[in-house]
Scaffold this motif. Sequence first.
Motif, short mmCIF file in Angstrom:
data_model
loop_
_atom_site.label_atom_id
_atom_site.label_comp_id
_atom_site.label_asym_id
_atom_site.label_seq_id
_atom_site.Cartn_x
_atom_site.Cartn_y
_atom_site.Cartn_z
N ALA A 270 0.82 -1.21 0.00
CA ALA A 270 0.00 0.00 0.00
C ALA A 270 0.85 1.26 0.00
O ALA A 270 0.55 2.23 -0.70
CB ALA A 270 -0.95 0.00 1.20
N THR A 271 1.94 1.27 0.78
CA THR A 271 2.79 2.46 0.80
C THR A 271 3.58 2.61 -0.50
O THR A 271 4.11 3.70 -0.77
CB THR A 271 3.77 2.42 1.99
N SER A 272 3.67 1.54 -1.30
CA SER A 272 4.31 1.63 -2.61
C SER A 272 3.29 1.93 -3.71
O SER A 272 3.68 2.07 -4.88
CB SER A 272 5.04 0.32 -2.95
N ALA A 273 2.02 2.02 -3.35
CA ALA A 273 0.99 2.27 -4.35
C ALA A 273 1.19 3.59 -5.10
O ALA A 273 0.94 3.64 -6.31
CB ALA A 273 -0.40 2.22 -3.69
N PRO A 274 1.61 4.69 -4.44
CA PRO A 274 1.86 5.92 -5.22
C PRO A 274 2.92 5.72 -6.29
O PRO A 274 2.77 6.21 -7.42
CB PRO A 274 2.31 6.92 -4.15
N GLU A 275 4.02 5.02 -5.96
CA GLU A 275 5.05 4.76 -6.95
C GLU A 275 4.49 3.93 -8.11
O GLU A 275 4.80 4.18 -9.28
CB GLU A 275 6.23 4.02 -6.32
N LEU A 276 3.64 2.94 -7.78
CA LEU A 276 3.05 2.10 -8.82
C LEU A 276 2.16 2.93 -9.73
O LEU A 276 2.23 2.81 -10.96
CB LEU A 276 2.25 0.96 -8.17
N ALA A 277 1.32 3.78 -9.14
CA ALA A 277 0.41 4.59 -9.95
C ALA A 277 1.18 5.54 -10.86
O ALA A 277 0.88 5.66 -12.05
CB ALA A 277 -0.53 5.38 -9.02
N VAL A 278 2.19 6.23 -10.31
CA VAL A 278 2.95 7.20 -11.10
C VAL A 278 3.76 6.50 -12.19
O VAL A 278 3.80 6.93 -13.35
CB VAL A 278 3.87 8.03 -10.19
N THR A 279 4.43 5.39 -11.84
CA THR A 279 5.30 4.71 -12.79
C THR A 279 4.52 4.12 -13.96
O THR A 279 4.91 4.26 -15.12
CB THR A 279 6.11 3.61 -12.08
N VAL A 280 3.41 3.44 -13.66
CA VAL A 280 2.60 2.85 -14.73
C VAL A 280 2.02 3.95 -15.61
O VAL A 280 2.02 3.85 -16.85
CB VAL A 280 1.49 1.96 -14.14
N ARG A 281 1.51 5.02 -14.99
CA ARG A 281 0.94 6.11 -15.76
C ARG A 281 2.01 6.76 -16.65
O ARG A 281 1.76 7.07 -17.83
CB ARG A 281 0.35 7.16 -14.81
N ALA A 282 3.21 6.96 -16.12
CA ALA A 282 4.28 7.57 -16.90
C ALA A 282 4.72 6.66 -18.05
O ALA A 282 4.98 7.14 -19.16
CB ALA A 282 5.47 7.89 -16.00
N SER A 283 4.79 5.36 -17.80
CA SER A 283 5.21 4.42 -18.84
C SER A 283 4.20 4.38 -19.99
O SER A 283 4.56 4.45 -21.17
CB SER A 283 5.38 3.01 -18.26
N LEU A 284 2.93 4.27 -19.63
CA LEU A 284 1.88 4.22 -20.65
C LEU A 284 1.72 5.56 -21.36
O LEU A 284 1.26 5.61 -22.50
CB LEU A 284 0.55 3.80 -20.02
N GLY A 285 2.09 6.65 -20.68
CA GLY A 285 1.96 7.98 -21.28
C GLY A 285 3.17 8.42 -22.07
O GLY A 285 3.24 9.58 -22.49
N GLY A 286 4.12 7.53 -22.28
CA GLY A 286 5.29 7.88 -23.09
C GLY A 286 6.33 8.68 -22.36
O GLY A 286 7.07 9.44 -22.98
N SER A 287 6.42 8.53 -21.04
CA SER A 287 7.44 9.24 -20.25
C SER A 287 8.27 8.22 -19.47
O SER A 287 8.18 8.14 -18.25
CB SER A 287 6.78 10.23 -19.29
N PRO A 288 9.08 7.41 -20.17
CA PRO A 288 9.85 6.37 -19.49
C PRO A 288 10.86 6.93 -18.50
O PRO A 288 11.20 6.28 -17.52
CB PRO A 288 10.54 5.61 -20.63
N GLY A 289 11.37 8.14 -18.77
CA GLY A 289 12.32 8.73 -17.85
C GLY A 289 11.71 8.96 -16.48
O GLY A 289 12.35 8.70 -15.45
N LEU A 290 10.48 9.43 -16.45
CA LEU A 290 9.79 9.61 -15.18
C LEU A 290 9.56 8.27 -14.48
O LEU A 290 9.68 8.17 -13.26
CB LEU A 290 8.44 10.30 -15.40
#
Length: 361
Positions: free
Chosen positions: A46-66
């Motif tokens: 659960a405490t890693s959920a923010p990282e999961l949300a941001v990372t998946v969203r960035a990857s799918l949105g074409g921002s692999p660096g983020l």
Amino acid sequence: MTTLLLLGGLVLLVVGGEVLVRGASGLARSFGLSPLVVGLTVVSFATSAPELAVTVRASLGGSPGLAVGNVVGSNIANVLLVLGVAGLILPLAVRRPVVRRDVPVLIALSGLFLLLSLNGTISRLDGAVLLALLIAYTTWAVVRSRRGHDEPSTDLPSAGPPPRTLVSVLLVVGGVALLVVGAGWLVDGATRVATSLGLSEIVIGLTVVAVGTSLPELATSVIAAVRGDVEMAVGNAVGSCIFNIGAVMGMAAILSPGGVPIEPSAVRFDLPVLLAVALALLPIVFTGFRVERWEAGLFLVLYAAYVLYLLLDSAGHDALPAYSSVMLLFVLPITALTLVLLATYELGLRRGRESGSVGEV
């Protein structure tokens, strides 16, 4: 507008993470799971959920660096920043099971992450391997704890009646919704900042986004340290690092077509620093199983030095070559010191066993 997106995204991530932790913990208690099992699974995830949300969203949105910068930066922040702040409040005692099991697992996953990145991409297969290793480790840890092999844990309260299942479910759903919206705002705001300031996405991910998504861990560890629950402060940071590599990076690679690209600068510097930071935990926990205040202060100084390097590198400052040499003098000695301490520790164990055997005879 960009500032509002960043601040709003950070607020939603913190609130969403807190709501998700409460709901998931309550749901686990409703099904009769022990506090230790809940801590090993629900709270760390659960405490890693923010990282999961941001990372998946960035990857799918074409921002692999983020995406990559968020995972690497969050793990570095979890160790140096989170444990540094919590350790300044109260010296942190480290449980021996954490030393024997969790810290070596974190080091192994960090090393594997570096090796898989050498070809410039975390492929879908690589992501599946990371996720499978995390599932296997979590299953083994839960089975071991249920069989009574670990020491009792007081990280989570077990007293009191379990909360209503419906309330817990609503909290979980609400927490996930807040995390998804917050992740979107934070990624959009960070991308705008990177474009306007001429900074690379990975630098923004390693700094602003990484610290923002590590706020739940920071808040949890600081509150735990203030309340005297020092074991929870350490376990939360180490467990979240393990989940960040296994679940967050693994899921991002699996869901992204073609995997997640890794910038050469991350392979040359950031990922080795990530491994060095994980290794830095071993000398700390093997010296009396405590993170003393001076050690916590050293963590904070190292984190400030790392952030300064990122800013100098992004700006192309003339002082960067000399500063890079100084940073490497941190990475190499930490690795060498760890190997020496481990060898000394193992020799001490063997001598102790031999002395015990002689005494029995």
